[in-house]
Scaffold this motif. Sequence first.
Motif, PDB file in Angstrom:
ATOM      1  N   TYR A 489       0.826  -1.205   0.000  1.00  0.00           N
ATOM      2  CA  TYR A 489       0.000   0.000   0.000  1.00  0.00           C
ATOM      3  C   TYR A 489       0.864   1.261   0.000  1.00  0.00           C
ATOM      4  CZ  TYR A 489      -3.874  -3.115   1.140  1.00  0.00           C
ATOM      5  OH  TYR A 489      -4.826  -4.100   1.114  1.00  0.00           O
ATOM      6  N   HIS A 490       1.999   1.180   0.688  1.00  0.00           N
ATOM      7  CA  HIS A 490       2.930   2.310   0.723  1.00  0.00           C
ATOM      8  C   HIS A 490       3.373   2.665  -0.692  1.00  0.00           C
ATOM      9  CE1 HIS A 490       6.498   4.286   3.017  1.00  0.00           C
ATOM     10  NE2 HIS A 490       6.285   4.906   1.881  1.00  0.00           N
ATOM     11  N   GLY A 491       3.832   1.654  -1.444  1.00  0.00           N
ATOM     12  CA  GLY A 491       4.281   1.892  -2.808  1.00  0.00           C
ATOM     13  C   GLY A 491       3.167   2.397  -3.706  1.00  0.00           C
ATOM     14  N   LEU A 492       1.973   1.827  -3.516  1.00  0.00           N
ATOM     15  CA  LEU A 492       0.834   2.251  -4.319  1.00  0.00           C
ATOM     16  C   LEU A 492       0.513   3.721  -4.103  1.00  0.00           C
ATOM     17  CD1 LEU A 492      -2.487   0.374  -4.826  1.00  0.00           C
ATOM     18  CD2 LEU A 492      -2.557   2.608  -3.775  1.00  0.00           C
ATOM     19  N   LEU A 493       0.387   4.121  -2.837  1.00  0.00           N
ATOM     20  CA  LEU A 493       0.006   5.498  -2.537  1.00  0.00           C
ATOM     21  C   LEU A 493       1.121   6.469  -2.901  1.00  0.00           C
ATOM     22  CD1 LEU A 493      -2.312   7.148  -1.441  1.00  0.00           C
ATOM     23  CD2 LEU A 493      -1.324   6.958   0.841  1.00  0.00           C
ATOM     24  N   LEU A 494       2.365   6.048  -2.688  1.00  0.00           N
ATOM     25  CA  LEU A 494       3.497   6.909  -3.022  1.00  0.00           C
ATOM     26  C   LEU A 494       3.513   7.206  -4.516  1.00  0.00           C
ATOM     27  CD1 LEU A 494       5.986   8.298  -1.802  1.00  0.00           C
ATOM     28  CD2 LEU A 494       7.268   6.201  -2.235  1.00  0.00           C
ATOM     29  N   GLY A 495       3.204   6.193  -5.314  1.00  0.00           N
ATOM     30  CA  GLY A 495       3.156   6.405  -6.753  1.00  0.00           C
ATOM     31  C   GLY A 495       2.044   7.348  -7.158  1.00  0.00           C
ATOM     32  N   LEU A 496       0.892   7.214  -6.535  1.00  0.00           N
ATOM     33  CA  LEU A 496      -0.234   8.069  -6.883  1.00  0.00           C
ATOM     34  C   LEU A 496       0.024   9.529  -6.527  1.00  0.00           C
ATOM     35  CD1 LEU A 496      -3.227   5.785  -5.818  1.00  0.00           C
ATOM     36  CD2 LEU A 496      -2.450   6.285  -8.124  1.00  0.00           C
ATOM     37  N   VAL A 497       0.547   9.783  -5.333  1.00  0.00           N
ATOM     38  CA  VAL A 497       0.750  11.173  -4.923  1.00  0.00           C
ATOM     39  C   VAL A 497       1.953  11.794  -5.618  1.00  0.00           C
ATOM     40  CG1 VAL A 497      -0.287  10.773  -2.670  1.00  0.00           C
ATOM     41  CG2 VAL A 497       2.191  10.624  -2.894  1.00  0.00           C
ATOM     42  N   SER A 498       2.785  10.963  -6.276  1.00  0.00           N
ATOM     43  CA  SER A 498       3.978  11.507  -6.943  1.00  0.00           C
ATOM     44  C   SER A 498       3.602  12.497  -8.039  1.00  0.00           C
ATOM     45  CB  SER A 498       4.813  10.372  -7.531  1.00  0.00           C
ATOM     46  OG  SER A 498       4.132   9.757  -8.600  1.00  0.00           O
ATOM     47  N   LEU A 499       2.384  12.425  -8.552  1.00  0.00           N
ATOM     48  CA  LEU A 499       1.964  13.362  -9.592  1.00  0.00           C
ATOM     49  C   LEU A 499       1.852  14.785  -9.073  1.00  0.00           C
ATOM     50  CD1 LEU A 499      -0.723  11.229 -11.425  1.00  0.00           C
ATOM     51  CD2 LEU A 499       1.600  11.726 -12.150  1.00  0.00           C
ATOM     52  N   THR A 500       1.931  14.967  -7.772  1.00  0.00           N
ATOM     53  CA  THR A 500       1.844  16.308  -7.194  1.00  0.00           C
ATOM     54  C   THR A 500       3.209  16.952  -7.048  1.00  0.00           C
ATOM     55  OG1 THR A 500       2.089  15.593  -4.894  1.00  0.00           O
ATOM     56  CG2 THR A 500      -0.117  15.491  -5.841  1.00  0.00           C
ATOM     57  N   ASP A 501       4.270  16.335  -7.569  1.00  0.00           N
ATOM     58  CA  ASP A 501       5.612  16.785  -7.219  1.00  0.00           C
ATOM     59  C   ASP A 501       5.976  18.167  -7.739  1.00  0.00           C
ATOM     60  OD1 ASP A 501       5.955  16.197  -9.863  1.00  0.00           O
ATOM     61  OD2 ASP A 501       7.814  15.075  -9.588  1.00  0.00           O
ATOM     62  N   THR A 502       5.148  18.762  -8.600  1.00  0.00           N
ATOM     63  CA  THR A 502       5.432  20.140  -9.005  1.00  0.00           C
ATOM     64  C   THR A 502       5.080  21.112  -7.889  1.00  0.00           C
ATOM     65  OG1 THR A 502       3.252  20.253 -10.048  1.00  0.00           O
ATOM     66  CG2 THR A 502       5.118  19.685 -11.462  1.00  0.00           C
ATOM     67  N   GLN A 503       4.131  20.745  -7.045  1.00  0.00           N
ATOM     68  CA  GLN A 503       3.744  21.592  -5.919  1.00  0.00           C
ATOM     69  C   GLN A 503       4.314  21.107  -4.592  1.00  0.00           C
ATOM     70  OE1 GLN A 503       1.447  21.244  -8.485  1.00  0.00           O
ATOM     71  NE2 GLN A 503       1.737  23.400  -8.974  1.00  0.00           N
ATOM     72  N   TYR A 504       4.678  19.836  -4.541  1.00  0.00           N
ATOM     73  CA  TYR A 504       5.162  19.259  -3.284  1.00  0.00           C
ATOM     74  C   TYR A 504       6.493  18.532  -3.495  1.00  0.00           C
ATOM     75  CZ  TYR A 504       0.684  20.021  -0.912  1.00  0.00           C
ATOM     76  OH  TYR A 504      -0.414  20.585  -0.326  1.00  0.00           O
ATOM     77  N   LYS A 505       7.312  18.581  -2.484  1.00  0.00           N
ATOM     78  CA  LYS A 505       8.487  17.735  -2.429  1.00  0.00           C
ATOM     79  C   LYS A 505       8.097  16.526  -1.589  1.00  0.00           C
ATOM     80  CE  LYS A 505      13.405  17.668  -1.274  1.00  0.00           C
ATOM     81  NZ  LYS A 505      14.558  18.448  -0.747  1.00  0.00           N
ATOM     82  N   ILE A 506       8.158  15.362  -2.189  1.00  0.00           N
ATOM     83  CA  ILE A 506       7.659  14.152  -1.542  1.00  0.00           C
ATOM     84  C   ILE A 506       8.816  13.384  -0.929  1.00  0.00           C
ATOM     85  CG2 ILE A 506       6.376  12.006  -1.887  1.00  0.00           C
ATOM     86  CD1 ILE A 506       5.146  13.368  -4.380  1.00  0.00           C
ATOM     87  N   LYS A 507       8.658  13.008   0.349  1.00  0.00           N
ATOM     88  CA  LYS A 507       9.658  12.211   1.042  1.00  0.00           C
ATOM     89  C   LYS A 507       8.996  10.962   1.599  1.00  0.00           C
ATOM     90  CE  LYS A 507      12.823  15.945   2.362  1.00  0.00           C
ATOM     91  NZ  LYS A 507      13.569  16.572   3.483  1.00  0.00           N
TER      92      LYS A 507
END
Length: 593
Positions: A489-507
Motif C-alpha cells: 500500500y505504501h508503494g501504491l500510494l506513493l506512486g499516486l501522490v507523486s503526480l503532485t511533485d510540481t507543488q510538493y516535495k515528496i519524502k
Amino acid sequence: MLYFRLFVCYNEPNKKEGGVHMNKDSYHKEDVSKEKKPLPIGISDYIRAQAEYYYVDKTLLIKEFLDQKSLVSLFTRPRRFGKTLNMDMLRVFFEKSTEDTSIYFTDKIIWKCGEKYTKHQGKYPVIFLTFKDVKFDSWEATIDKIRVLLQAEFGRHRELMNSENIAEYEKQYFFKIMNGTATEVELTSALEILSRMLAEHHGKAPIIIIDEYDTPIQEGYSRNFYKKIIGFMRNFFSGAFKDNKNLSYGFLTGILRIAQESIFSGLNNLVVNSVLDNAYSNFFGFTYPEVYEMLEYYNVTDKEKELKEWYDGYIFGSEEIYNPWSVISYIAKGCIPQAYWVNTGKNEILGDVLSIATEDITQKLYALLQGECVIARIDQNVVYKLLSEEPENIYSLLLVTGYLKVLKKELQADGSYLCEVSIPNKEIAAVYKNEILSHLLQIGAIKRTTANKIAESIYTNDLGKMQDAITEYIDKTISFYDAGTEGFYHGLLLGLVSLTDTQYKIKSNRESGDGRYDISLIPRNKKYSGIIIELKSKGGLNEAELEKLSETALKQINSNRYSTEMEKDGIINILKMGIAFSGKKMKIKTQTF
C-alpha cells in the motif's frame, strides 16, 4: 565578449579541442540577415548533414582514434546521441572511392591536424552495417532483414564479382548473398568472407563498422527469440573481429556492453568506450561551447538557461554533455521545451525490469524523482537475460540508456562502480513520471485519471474525493490477492501522490521527531498545507475495526511528533492523515494542525 570567456572556461581545464560549426570570428562577420541552415533532425548521412544542414564538427573523433589505434573499438551511448552519424563520418573519411571524398573534410577541423591524419583519408575498403532498424517481432523477420542488409552491403562492393584476385568459390558465395539464397549458417560467415575478398582485391585489409549492434539482441530479448539472435551474432562477429587477419580496424556502436553474452568471447583486442570513460567523451552529444554557438547562430541565446535545464546534465567520463536530439528539436521547433528525445524510441526491457522492482528500488526511483541522488552499483557488463533475474541491474540499464547520470564513482574490486547517480534534467524527470512510474504502477488510462483525482484532492484537501479515488483505483485495478502488506500500500500510494511533485516535495520513510513517517508532502509554496501520511494494513477487518486502525495511524503521527521536520521549516498548516487498508477497503482519518 561573454561567449569568448565562456568558451575558454569550458575548454582550457581539459586542454581539449572542441568541434564547433564555425569559429566565433567567422560567425560575427556573417550577415545576420543571411538565411540560416536547417537543423539536421533525423539526418545520419554525413555527406548530406555537413553540406545541407547546420553541422557540429565532430571530426576530431578521427584524430583521437588514430592516436589510440585500437584494433576494435566499441562505443556505448544512449540512443539518438549521434552514433550513426559519427560512424557514417568514419566510413566517408576512410573509405576508398572513385570520387575525391576529401572535399567533405577539407573545411573541417581534422584537416588542420596535418598529414599524419589526412594521409589515411580514402585509403581503406570499408564494410558498413547499421542494425538500428532491425526491430521485428520474430526471428524469421529479423534474419530476413539481416539478409537484406548484407545483400545491400555486398552490392556496394560489386567490383569483387569481376576481380581476378578472387577465387571462384568466393565469387559463388558472393552471388548467394546477392541473390538472397544464403542460409543462416552461411550468413554467419558474411563479414569474415567479405573482409577477406576485399583484402585480396584491394591489397589492403578493410575497416569494419557495425552501428547499433545490440538492437536485434534487445528485440530478441523482448520478443522471445533471444537464444537464436545471440547464437547468430556470436558467430557473425567472431568471424569479423576475432583473429581476423583481414581487418585493419573495427568500430561498433550500441547502447549496452554485452561482454558476458560471449558475443565477443576471446576478443581480447576489443576496447570498450562507455559513458563512464574519459576517452571520446565529447564526441557523442553536444558540449556547452557547441550548444552556445548554435544558440548564437539562430539568435536565441536568451533561451540558454531553459535549454540547459531541460537537456543538459549528462556526464560522459568527466565531460558535461547536452542531449543532441533534444537540443536540435528544441531550437527547430521554436524553443518550446518538451520531452523530444523520449518520444523517439521505446524500451520494453525497462518495463520488464520495473515490473518486478523491489521495494528498495521503488523507493530509490521516487527519491530520484524528487531531485535527490542515490547510491547504486553500476555494472558495465549488463546482460539482457539477467536483467529480470537481478533487479539491481536496473541502475546500470538506466545509466547506459540515458535515464541517469553519474555524479561520483568509485571503482570496486570486481570491476563494477559504486556510483552516486541522479536524473540528468527536466526532460528525463518527465520520463520518470510518465514512463517509469507507469511501468511501476501499471497505470492505464483509467488509472491515470484516478491518479489525477488523487492529486486534485490533495490540492483542495477534499478527503472524501481522495478516499473515493483510492478506493476506485483498488477496486478496478488490483486483485484482492495482490493486496496485503503495508509495503504494498505504501508503494501504491506513493506512486499516486507523486503526480503532485510540481507543488510538493515528496519524502518517504524519513526520520522526523521520534520516528520515521511513511510519506510526507512538503509544499514548495507555503500557500499549500503540508501533509503527513501514516499507513496501516491488516487483513479481514470490518468497517469499525478499519476505522479504529486509521485512528491508530493518526495517533502515531502525533505521538512520534512526525510534524517536527515541517515545523522547523516554518510550515504552519499541516494536514495529518492516518490511512488504514484491509484488502480492497480503506479508511482515512485526518487532523489539521
